[in-house]
Motif scaffolding. Structure first.
Motif, PDB file in Angstrom:
ATOM      1  N   ILE B 293       0.840  -1.194   0.000  1.00  0.00           N
ATOM      2  CA  ILE B 293       0.000   0.000   0.000  1.00  0.00           C
ATOM      3  C   ILE B 293       0.880   1.251   0.000  1.00  0.00           C
ATOM      4  CG2 ILE B 293      -1.697   1.309   1.348  1.00  0.00           C
ATOM      5  CD1 ILE B 293      -2.838  -1.441   2.260  1.00  0.00           C
ATOM      6  N   THR B 294       1.931   1.232   0.802  1.00  0.00           N
ATOM      7  CA  THR B 294       2.879   2.353   0.837  1.00  0.00           C
ATOM      8  C   THR B 294       4.266   1.801   0.548  1.00  0.00           C
ATOM      9  OG1 THR B 294       1.535   3.213   2.668  1.00  0.00           O
ATOM     10  CG2 THR B 294       3.602   4.358   2.195  1.00  0.00           C
ATOM     11  N   ARG B 302       8.443   9.886   4.518  1.00  0.00           N
ATOM     12  CA  ARG B 302       7.542  10.240   5.619  1.00  0.00           C
ATOM     13  C   ARG B 302       8.275  10.160   6.961  1.00  0.00           C
ATOM     14  NH1 ARG B 302       1.717   8.015   3.265  1.00  0.00           N
ATOM     15  NH2 ARG B 302       0.988   8.303   5.422  1.00  0.00           N
ATOM     16  N   LEU B 305      10.814  12.996   7.643  1.00  0.00           N
ATOM     17  CA  LEU B 305      10.101  14.253   7.901  1.00  0.00           C
ATOM     18  C   LEU B 305       9.227  14.166   9.152  1.00  0.00           C
ATOM     19  CD1 LEU B 305       9.058  15.226   4.283  1.00  0.00           C
ATOM     20  CD2 LEU B 305      10.716  16.407   5.743  1.00  0.00           C
ATOM     21  N   ASP B 306       9.262  13.042   9.840  1.00  0.00           N
ATOM     22  CA  ASP B 306       8.404  12.801  11.005  1.00  0.00           C
ATOM     23  C   ASP B 306       6.918  12.956  10.661  1.00  0.00           C
ATOM     24  OD1 ASP B 306       8.106  11.851  13.533  1.00  0.00           O
ATOM     25  OD2 ASP B 306       8.574  13.727  14.569  1.00  0.00           O
ATOM     26  N   LEU B 307       6.555  12.575   9.445  1.00  0.00           N
ATOM     27  CA  LEU B 307       5.145  12.494   9.041  1.00  0.00           C
ATOM     28  C   LEU B 307       4.589  11.144   9.491  1.00  0.00           C
ATOM     29  CD1 LEU B 307       5.533  13.775   5.378  1.00  0.00           C
ATOM     30  CD2 LEU B 307       4.162  14.882   7.160  1.00  0.00           C
ATOM     31  N   PRO B 308       3.284  11.060   9.709  1.00  0.00           N
ATOM     32  CA  PRO B 308       2.700   9.747  10.020  1.00  0.00           C
ATOM     33  C   PRO B 308       3.028   8.751   8.904  1.00  0.00           C
ATOM     34  CG  PRO B 308       1.104  11.515  10.374  1.00  0.00           C
ATOM     35  CD  PRO B 308       2.281  12.137   9.688  1.00  0.00           C
ATOM     36  N   LEU B 309       3.325   7.514   9.276  1.00  0.00           N
ATOM     37  CA  LEU B 309       3.740   6.515   8.296  1.00  0.00           C
ATOM     38  C   LEU B 309       2.541   5.897   7.590  1.00  0.00           C
ATOM     39  CD1 LEU B 309       6.566   4.840  10.392  1.00  0.00           C
ATOM     40  CD2 LEU B 309       6.743   6.658   8.676  1.00  0.00           C
ATOM     41  N   GLY B 310       2.805   5.402   6.377  1.00  0.00           N
ATOM     42  CA  GLY B 310       1.756   4.771   5.576  1.00  0.00           C
ATOM     43  C   GLY B 310       1.682   3.283   5.828  1.00  0.00           C
ATOM     44  N   ASP B 311       0.557   2.721   5.457  1.00  0.00           N
ATOM     45  CA  ASP B 311       0.263   1.301   5.663  1.00  0.00           C
ATOM     46  C   ASP B 311       1.262   0.437   4.881  1.00  0.00           C
ATOM     47  OD1 ASP B 311      -0.958  -1.250   5.715  1.00  0.00           O
ATOM     48  OD2 ASP B 311      -2.947  -0.350   5.849  1.00  0.00           O
ATOM     49  N   ARG B 313       1.121  -2.842   4.436  1.00  0.00           N
ATOM     50  CA  ARG B 313       0.606  -4.166   4.061  1.00  0.00           C
ATOM     51  C   ARG B 313       0.670  -4.400   2.547  1.00  0.00           C
ATOM     52  NH1 ARG B 313      -5.104  -4.317   6.617  1.00  0.00           N
ATOM     53  NH2 ARG B 313      -4.906  -2.117   6.066  1.00  0.00           N
TER      54      ARG B 313
END
Lengths: 391, 391
Positions: B293-294, B302, B305-311, B313
């Motif tokens: 997915i990511t 991400r 940059l301390d962005l929320p991480l992507g899924d 799976r």
């Protein structure tokens, strides 16, 4: 390696996303951009800043390109012919692009091919508009004086610009003020809007994406659902065949978006009418980036290079695209953080543009098995980024 | 908009694919590249050509970047500390990167954490190697004189370079010639190689990709299968937990690849030993571009940059990645056409590099429900592009 160079005219988000899709293909990408700050110019390595309306600029840009293609339809036809005369492949070519540039030519051509279109006519003045409307009434297609009708400048319109919804004779003067030819069209009583997107290569290979539903708000694309829910299968097939036939008959190379009205006849039978054509990657195809095996951008690149096309089939039962429009807050970064945290499966596509109210600055894609859930996630993210949803 | 600038040091294919993944995220990408022809330098807009071993060059490059990350592990630790002292976030930071740069430090640290590793020791000369081998024999881990053993220079090796398979005392002198410290490791009798890939952000969020099987040919990654077929579920969970724990204990930010040996104990019970660590996007994660997915590249961006991480799976039951190595033919373009025509679902990723025999110039991803078919498609395409398969 002898991997080719694709030159793209126009630095908007379509060029940005085409470059992105071209990177894995190993092709070299060259951009002609109005400014160094344009969406695509921020991310492309080989950028020429210049005016696409200037033939010398185009000629200089085209040197070293194996093919020229477009982010928009505004390059003057005579310039495209000059490039072709210089031996540069222009894809789509000027003979095809004409039908995406000029709505009058498009209507005449499609009608000659027997492709179903709304009733239409080139009008020169208000009297022509009144007569056009009255004809609709006399044919029973509308009532009273036949208004409302749609007026469109034949060139230069997009996203609702250059289009007027004319309720009466009193409204009909405005569109003529620009001095550009105007096309009158009946106001179609449609059930919904669809788009049939296809990609065609010079040697005639073509692929058709699933027909999608396209929802507009204030004349601007808001949501695309792939595939169009509850679409009659026969009609879906007809729409794909229609788009493939239009691509072939008009000699389109690259991505062709055929925007359609879905209609319901007096007998309840569904039908389609062609609304608009676009000969480039199109907003109604952005869902393919995350929802199809091959994106519209990758297939556009493959087509203009006459490479074999990629599989257009969907990867998930449902994919939804929602445009992100600028809202009242100039900085989307904190909203963007929130959306990523809330939905780790969300696919965000930002264009690097300054936020202005109503401006398309990005889109989001979601996909999954449950349409309601997929729609909710996309709408929430787009609304949150715009600032119209705050929780 | 205040979207941040990520500066990446190193112009190889990992930077190229990280840029590609950063475009939809709307982040600005700045590259420090050895030459303008490097893989990533061809496709990035903002490129500084310079030497990463020069601190002034690094400092000048870092100006205007919100974070610095890496395509490779070769930036000197003292330079990274200097950048940090200047106030530039370096992710992963020098304290973590040390363990990816120096195999001796890595073994010592992992052992202190109780992470299972092959038997190992820093050796100074041939006599040390002979003693190390003999110890293995006396412990019953190997027979006779305890050879073969593996010798590795502690710094600078990759893709089988800087690694020696030493069959006897007579072979043991070669690795010492470079004057670099050498690490001796037992030759592990492994069942297969695995990789547990995780991504960790500065605030401690982490995601784990499915554990994959990695097949090497001549010390170079050839095929990755996601997820690893028939992997014991408990062991898969242990491998993911191990990778997450290593990421946390070593303070890794960004993508961490933990290359593992899968072993079988005398009781038939499966186990794992850590082979190598890489703190950047990694060849064993290229499958994620089309199979998860990511992708690892998007999640690396991400994370830094301390962005929320992507899924993380998978999107398909099976995804296979095969590397495309250079063969005898310098021009791959006609083979590339053939592969696209033969398999419209094939995902090709070319790096824009000149073809040299054995050089990684791209990879292909395939995915689907049937592993044998997915493997066949990927292997055929990679072999055809290299020129080892001609039909």
């Amino acid at each position: 390696m002898t991997f080719p160079v694709v030159g793209m005219v126009g630095g908007g988000q379509l060029a940005r996303m085409t470059h992105e899709a071209g990177i894995p293909l190993g092709i070299r990408f060259k951009l002609l951009s109005d400014t160094p700050q344009d969406s695509a110019a921020q991310v492309v390595g080989d950028v020429v800043v210049g005016d696409y309306r200037d033939l010398d600029t185009l000629r200089e840009f085209a040197r070293g390109c194996d093919v020229i293609t477009f982010d928009h339809e505004h390059v003057p036809t005579e310039h495209l012919r000059a490039l072709e005369a210089d031996g540069i492949p222009v894809r789509p070519g000027p003979d095809a692009l004409l039908y995406a540039q000029d709505k009058g030519e498009m209507r005449a051509k499609l009608t000659s091919l027997g492709v179903p279109c709304p009733r239409h006519r080139i009008v020169r003045d208000v009297a022509d508009v009144v007569a056009f409307a009255a004809e609709g009434a006399s044919e029973g297609a509308s009532e009273g004086d036949g208004f409302p009708v749609i007026l469109k400048t034949v060139r230069g319109g997009y996203d609702g610009k250059g289009v007027w919804f004319v309720r009466s004779e009193a409204d009909a003067a405005e569109p003529f003020k620009a001095g550009v030819p105007v096309l009158a069209e009946e106001k179609v009583d449609f059930v919904r809007e669809l788009a049939a997107n296809v990609v065609r290569s010079p040697h005639g290979q073509a692929v058709a994406y699933p027909v999608v539903e396209s929802q507009q708000v204030d004349g601007v694309c808001d949501t695309v659902i792939a595939p169009a829910p509850d679409l009659d299968e026969t009609l879906a097939g007809e729409a794909q065949e229609l788009a493939l036939r239009v691509a072939k008959e008009l000699g389109v190379v690259g991505h062709l978006a055929v925007e359609l009205f879905e209609t319901r006849g007096p007998d309840g039978k569904p039908g389609i009418l062609v609304n608009e054509l676009a000969m480039r990657p199109h907003n109604s195809g952005h869902w393919t980036q995350d929802g199809a095996i091959t994106s519209q951008f990758a297939n556009h690149v493959r087509a203009v290079l006459d490479l074999p096309l990629g599989d257009p089939r969907p990867r998930a039962p449902w994919t939804v695209m929602c445009n992100v429009l600028g809202g009242d807050f100039p900085d989307m970064y904190s909203a963007y953080l929130h959306c990523m945290a809330r939905d780790p499966q969300l696919k965000i596509h930002m264009y690097g543009k300054d936020v202005k109210p109503g401006r398309k600055v990005g889109h989001v894609n979601t996909y999954g098995d449950d349409l309601d859930e997929v729609l909710d996630r996309a709408r929430h993210a787009a609304g949150y980024l715009r600032g119209t949803i705050t929780e």
